[in-house]
Write a protein that holds these residues in place. Structure first.
Motif, PDB file in Angstrom:
ATOM      1  N   GLU A 108      -3.802   3.533  -0.040  1.00  0.00           N
ATOM      2  CA  GLU A 108      -4.297   2.949  -1.280  1.00  0.00           C
ATOM      3  C   GLU A 108      -3.530   1.654  -1.565  1.00  0.00           C
ATOM      4  N   GLU A 121       5.298   4.095   1.891  1.00  0.00           N
ATOM      5  CA  GLU A 121       4.985   2.764   1.401  1.00  0.00           C
ATOM      6  C   GLU A 121       4.904   1.786   2.563  1.00  0.00           C
ATOM      7  N   THR A 136       0.835  -1.197   0.000  1.00  0.00           N
ATOM      8  CA  THR A 136       0.000   0.000   0.000  1.00  0.00           C
ATOM      9  C   THR A 136       0.872   1.250   0.000  1.00  0.00           C
ATOM     10  N   THR A 137       0.283   2.372  -0.403  1.00  0.00           N
ATOM     11  CA  THR A 137       0.969   3.656  -0.377  1.00  0.00           C
ATOM     12  C   THR A 137       0.034   4.712   0.204  1.00  0.00           C
ATOM     13  N   GLN A 150      -1.872  -1.156  -3.610  1.00  0.00           N
ATOM     14  CA  GLN A 150      -1.290  -1.263  -4.941  1.00  0.00           C
ATOM     15  C   GLN A 150      -1.323  -2.698  -5.460  1.00  0.00           C
ATOM     16  N   SER A 151      -1.187  -3.656  -4.549  1.00  0.00           N
ATOM     17  CA  SER A 151      -1.229  -5.054  -4.988  1.00  0.00           C
ATOM     18  C   SER A 151      -1.549  -5.960  -3.810  1.00  0.00           C
TER      19      SER A 151
END
Length: 232
Positions: free
Chosen positions: A214, A61, A51-52, A216-217
């Motif tokens: 958010e 991060e 996440t970031t 990211q993966s």
């Protein structure tokens, strides 16, 4: 009479499907079904979540690794440098921040581990966590079931959207050096990974501080090694 009986059966069937849920277990079961189903969730052996977040113009991060049922590691990075993290090896939780390290053990450590777990509901019953349906509240233009949990001397609330069944909010009271503070976490932007819905947006409020993470993966069952969770 035959047609009247058939009409009543159809009326009762359609009426009951639109009824509100009346207990916390039904709400939680609807949620677990909505994100993929209990059997599907139990096939998850490990997770890696990246996440970031924006921190006053700088990107933070975070990488979270989980291995079921009880191992957890989280690292936080700024400009490529690790600035903090925590590790739970199944018995002890160790947290480091700015060179300082603190540890927790027992139920306190495990409960903190569950706060970072994507589906802790799988463990609540075996831990003796009690839950009750506190009511229905208006939330973000819709209605949500308010489920109150209690265990190990703490109480927290989780909110599930009535229409979708998805978890959309969590609130808890936390102790800090400045006294008690209300923590609020908003969950949204659910996306499917390997047939399981994960919230890709997580906004946390702690006092006057607010941060949105958010995702990211999400990587599922990649074979995370137990060595990752060794506390130094």
């Amino acid at each position: 009479m035959k047609y009247l009986s058939l009409f009543l059966c159809l009326f009762l069937a359609t009426g009951s499907s639109g009824q509100d849920l009346t207990d916390a277990t039904a709400v939680v079961n609807k949620y677990l079904t909505a994100i993929g189903g209990r059997e599907k969730l139990e096939t998850v052996k490990d997770l890696i979540i990246s996440t970031t977040a924006d921190m006053q113009g700088r990107t933070m991060e975070m990488e979270t690794k989980l291995k079921m049922p009880d191992k957890f590691k989280q690292g936080t990075y700024m400009m490529g440098n690790e600035v903090g993290g925590s590790v739970y090896d199944g018995a002890t939780l160790s947290r480091s921040m700015r060179g300082q390290q603190t540890t927790k053990t027992g139920k306190e450590a495990f409960q903190e581990f569950l706060q970072n777990h994507p589906f802790p509901e799988l463990y609540y019953d075996t831990l003796g966590i009690e839950k009750k349906l506190a009511g229905v509240v208006a939330l973000d233009g819709g209605d949500a079931y308010d489920v109150e949990y209690s265990g190990n001397g703490t109480t927290w609330h989780e909110y599930f959207d009535k229409a979708s069944g998805l978890k959309v909010k969590r609130t808890a009271t936390m102790e800090s050096p400045r006294g008690k503070s209300e923590v609020e976490v908003r969950l949204g932007d659910y996306k499917a990974v390997n047939g399981i819905l994960f919230p890709f947006s997580r906004t946390q409020k702690f006092g006057q501080f607010e941060m949105t993470m958010e995702t990211q993966s999400v990587k599922v069952n990649k074979g995370v090694d137990d060595k990752q969770f060794k506390i130094k």
